[in-house]
Design a protein around this motif. Structure first.
Motif, mmCIF file in Angstrom:
data_model
loop_
_atom_site.group_PDB
_atom_site.id
_atom_site.type_symbol
_atom_site.label_atom_id
_atom_site.label_comp_id
_atom_site.label_asym_id
_atom_site.label_seq_id
_atom_site.Cartn_x
_atom_site.Cartn_y
_atom_site.Cartn_z
ATOM 1 N N GLU A 1 0.595 -1.307 0.057
ATOM 2 C CA GLU A 1 -0.022 0.177 -0.146
ATOM 3 C C GLU A 1 1.197 1.327 -0.403
ATOM 4 O O GLU A 1 2.349 1.405 0.518
ATOM 5 N N LEU A 2 0.816 2.196 0.061
ATOM 6 C CA LEU A 2 1.019 3.658 -0.759
ATOM 7 C C LEU A 2 0.013 4.065 0.185
ATOM 8 O O LEU A 2 -1.556 4.460 -0.668
ATOM 9 N N GLY A 3 0.189 5.499 0.876
ATOM 10 C CA GLY A 3 -0.975 6.052 1.397
ATOM 11 C C GLY A 3 -0.375 7.637 2.051
ATOM 12 O O GLY A 3 1.626 8.196 1.364
ATOM 13 N N GLY A 4 -0.607 8.306 2.587
ATOM 14 C CA GLY A 4 -0.284 8.831 3.252
ATOM 15 C C GLY A 4 1.632 9.227 3.302
ATOM 16 O O GLY A 4 1.157 8.656 4.665
ATOM 17 N N GLY A 5 1.695 10.713 3.386
ATOM 18 C CA GLY A 5 2.886 11.079 4.940
ATOM 19 C C GLY A 5 4.290 10.388 4.184
ATOM 20 O O GLY A 5 5.342 11.226 5.263
ATOM 21 N N GLY A 6 4.560 10.089 2.993
ATOM 22 C CA GLY A 6 5.979 9.873 2.325
ATOM 23 C C GLY A 6 6.331 11.281 1.620
ATOM 24 O O GLY A 6 5.936 11.739 0.934
ATOM 25 N N PRO A 7 7.527 10.259 0.935
ATOM 26 C CA PRO A 7 8.340 11.607 0.123
ATOM 27 C C PRO A 7 8.262 11.302 -1.422
ATOM 28 O O PRO A 7 8.800 12.414 -2.282
ATOM 29 N N LEU A 8 6.668 10.516 -2.017
ATOM 30 C CA LEU A 8 6.031 10.820 -2.877
ATOM 31 C C LEU A 8 5.091 11.648 -3.322
ATOM 32 O O LEU A 8 4.576 11.969 -2.816
ATOM 33 N N THR A 9 4.478 11.647 -4.652
ATOM 34 C CA THR A 9 3.882 12.566 -5.008
ATOM 35 C C THR A 9 2.901 11.360 -5.901
ATOM 36 O O THR A 9 2.851 10.604 -7.003
ATOM 37 N N ALA A 10 1.243 11.797 -5.322
ATOM 38 C CA ALA A 10 0.331 10.986 -6.528
ATOM 39 C C ALA A 10 -0.589 11.596 -7.180
ATOM 40 O O ALA A 10 -1.126 12.885 -6.701
ATOM 41 N N ILE A 11 -0.654 11.210 -8.455
ATOM 42 C CA ILE A 11 -1.345 11.950 -9.792
ATOM 43 C C ILE A 11 -2.640 10.613 -9.203
ATOM 44 O O ILE A 11 -2.329 10.050 -10.431
ATOM 45 N N ILE A 12 -3.962 11.304 -9.324
ATOM 46 C CA ILE A 12 -4.584 10.896 -9.271
ATOM 47 C C ILE A 12 -6.323 10.784 -10.588
ATOM 48 O O ILE A 12 -6.110 12.301 -10.602
ATOM 49 N N ALA A 13 -6.401 10.507 -11.070
ATOM 50 C CA ALA A 13 -7.584 10.671 -12.809
ATOM 51 C C ALA A 13 -8.879 9.628 -12.891
ATOM 52 O O ALA A 13 -8.828 8.401 -11.964
ATOM 53 N N GLU A 14 -9.786 10.323 -12.453
ATOM 54 C CA GLU A 14 -11.465 9.515 -12.176
ATOM 55 C C GLU A 14 -12.605 10.136 -12.894
ATOM 56 O O GLU A 14 -12.070 11.461 -13.788
ATOM 57 N N GLY A 15 -12.798 9.235 -13.646
ATOM 58 C CA GLY A 15 -13.965 9.507 -14.735
ATOM 59 C C GLY A 15 -13.687 8.384 -15.753
ATOM 60 O O GLY A 15 -13.511 6.930 -15.326
ATOM 61 N N GLU A 16 -13.767 8.989 -16.178
ATOM 62 C CA GLU A 16 -13.107 7.512 -17.821
ATOM 63 C C GLU A 16 -11.689 7.460 -17.959
ATOM 64 O O GLU A 16 -10.993 7.452 -18.961
ATOM 65 N N VAL A 17 -11.349 6.249 -17.198
ATOM 66 C CA VAL A 17 -9.544 5.327 -16.668
ATOM 67 C C VAL A 17 -10.499 4.068 -17.550
ATOM 68 O O VAL A 17 -11.122 3.397 -17.790
ATOM 69 N N SER A 18 -9.121 3.590 -17.901
ATOM 70 C CA SER A 18 -8.735 1.527 -18.707
ATOM 71 C C SER A 18 -7.565 1.351 -18.170
ATOM 72 O O SER A 18 -6.814 2.794 -18.251
ATOM 73 N N PRO A 19 -7.330 0.615 -18.214
ATOM 74 C CA PRO A 19 -5.688 0.201 -18.863
ATOM 75 C C PRO A 19 -5.372 0.483 -19.466
ATOM 76 O O PRO A 19 -3.759 0.879 -19.488
ATOM 77 N N ILE B 1 10.472 10.591 -16.818
ATOM 78 C CA ILE B 1 9.545 11.032 -15.713
ATOM 79 C C ILE B 1 9.605 9.678 -14.799
ATOM 80 O O ILE B 1 8.863 8.856 -15.856
ATOM 81 N N VAL B 2 9.586 9.033 -13.598
ATOM 82 C CA VAL B 2 9.899 7.965 -13.011
ATOM 83 C C VAL B 2 8.967 7.420 -12.699
ATOM 84 O O VAL B 2 7.678 8.869 -11.832
ATOM 85 N N VAL B 3 8.305 6.783 -12.736
ATOM 86 C CA VAL B 3 6.520 5.896 -12.087
ATOM 87 C C VAL B 3 7.251 5.208 -11.178
ATOM 88 O O VAL B 3 7.959 3.913 -11.549
ATOM 89 N N ASP B 4 6.822 5.523 -10.518
ATOM 90 C CA ASP B 4 7.515 4.274 -9.101
ATOM 91 C C ASP B 4 6.160 3.256 -8.843
ATOM 92 O O ASP B 4 6.155 2.564 -8.238
ATOM 93 N N ALA B 5 5.042 3.795 -9.358
ATOM 94 C CA ALA B 5 3.441 2.679 -8.828
ATOM 95 C C ALA B 5 2.591 3.693 -9.344
ATOM 96 O O ALA B 5 2.337 4.968 -9.770
ATOM 97 N N ALA B 6 1.971 2.234 -10.623
ATOM 98 C CA ALA B 6 0.238 3.318 -11.135
ATOM 99 C C ALA B 6 -0.221 1.733 -11.357
ATOM 100 O O ALA B 6 0.069 0.433 -10.587
ATOM 101 N N GLY B 7 -1.291 1.991 -11.488
ATOM 102 C CA GLY B 7 -3.074 1.070 -11.190
ATOM 103 C C GLY B 7 -3.695 1.546 -11.417
ATOM 104 O O GLY B 7 -4.305 3.274 -11.310
ATOM 105 N N VAL B 8 -4.617 0.944 -12.295
ATOM 106 C CA VAL B 8 -6.090 1.395 -12.302
ATOM 107 C C VAL B 8 -7.321 0.450 -11.478
ATOM 108 O O VAL B 8 -6.502 -0.778 -11.675
ATOM 109 N N ALA B 9 -8.639 0.784 -10.939
ATOM 110 C CA ALA B 9 -9.755 0.481 -10.865
ATOM 111 C C ALA B 9 -10.618 0.642 -10.874
ATOM 112 O O ALA B 9 -10.982 2.554 -10.350
ATOM 113 N N GLY B 10 -11.696 0.366 -11.012
ATOM 114 C CA GLY B 10 -12.765 1.232 -11.797
ATOM 115 C C GLY B 10 -12.746 2.306 -12.192
ATOM 116 O O GLY B 10 -12.220 2.198 -13.554
#
Length: 164
Positions: free
Chosen positions: A94-112, A127-136
């Motif tokens: 899990e990635l959560g609040g309080g660390g050294p990274l930044t999350a870009i979050i897109a909500e709406g018409e997303v897909s793999p 641009i380095v991607v440390d993690a990525a995922g899509v659900a719903g």
């Protein structure tokens, strides 16, 4: 199997070449030589026929809301588990609040496929991607803090011109 079938299989193993065929920007002789399937002229002819059967790439706009969340980290390493809801969770990591990274979050018409386009464009921008995922209807891309603003611009631009 035929040379044409071998050529189609080889192209499908190379998504960049498949996209290039769909976009109509391939040097068939060079592509045939790179596939190393035998007679380059015959392979180039097979690639031309295959390209004729493929749908053209089309640009579309995705209806998404893009936000940036700074201070994201790996739960258990960068931050403790009491940091609230995770931004991204994959197979128990899990990635959560309080660390050294930044999350870009897109909500709406997303897909793999949309995530794949974003990751490719981020890679093109170094641009380095440390993690990525899509659900719903939510997508998250986690990058180093200093690259957050640039990543945000890439995700927004991809939503404005997404090739399918």
């Amino acid at each position: 199997m035929s040379l044409a079938a071998d050529a189609r299989d080889a192209v499908r193993e190379r998504p960049f070449l498949l996209a290039s065929l769909r976009a109509g920007v391939v040097n068939y002789a060079a592509a045939a030589a790179s596939l190393d399937l035998g007679d380059d002229d015959a392979v180039a002819a097979a690639l031309r026929r295959f390209a004729d059967d493929l749908p053209e790439l089309e640009a579309e706009t995705r209806d998404v809301t893009v936000t940036m969340r700074s201070g994201v980290g790996l739960v258990g390493e960068d931050i403790d588990e009491s940091a609230g809801e995770p931004v991204l969770s994959v197979a128990g990591v899990e990635l959560g609040g309080g660390g050294p990274l930044t999350a870009i979050i897109a909500e709406g018409e997303v897909s793999p496929a949309f995530l794949g386009a974003i990751v490719s464009r981020l890679d093109a921008e170094s641009i380095v991607v440390d993690a990525a995922g899509v659900a719903g209807d939510t997508l998250a891309v986690v990058v180093p803090r200093r690259q957050g603003a640039a990543a945000l611009r890439v995700v927004e631009a991809t939503s404005e011109t997404f090739y399918t």
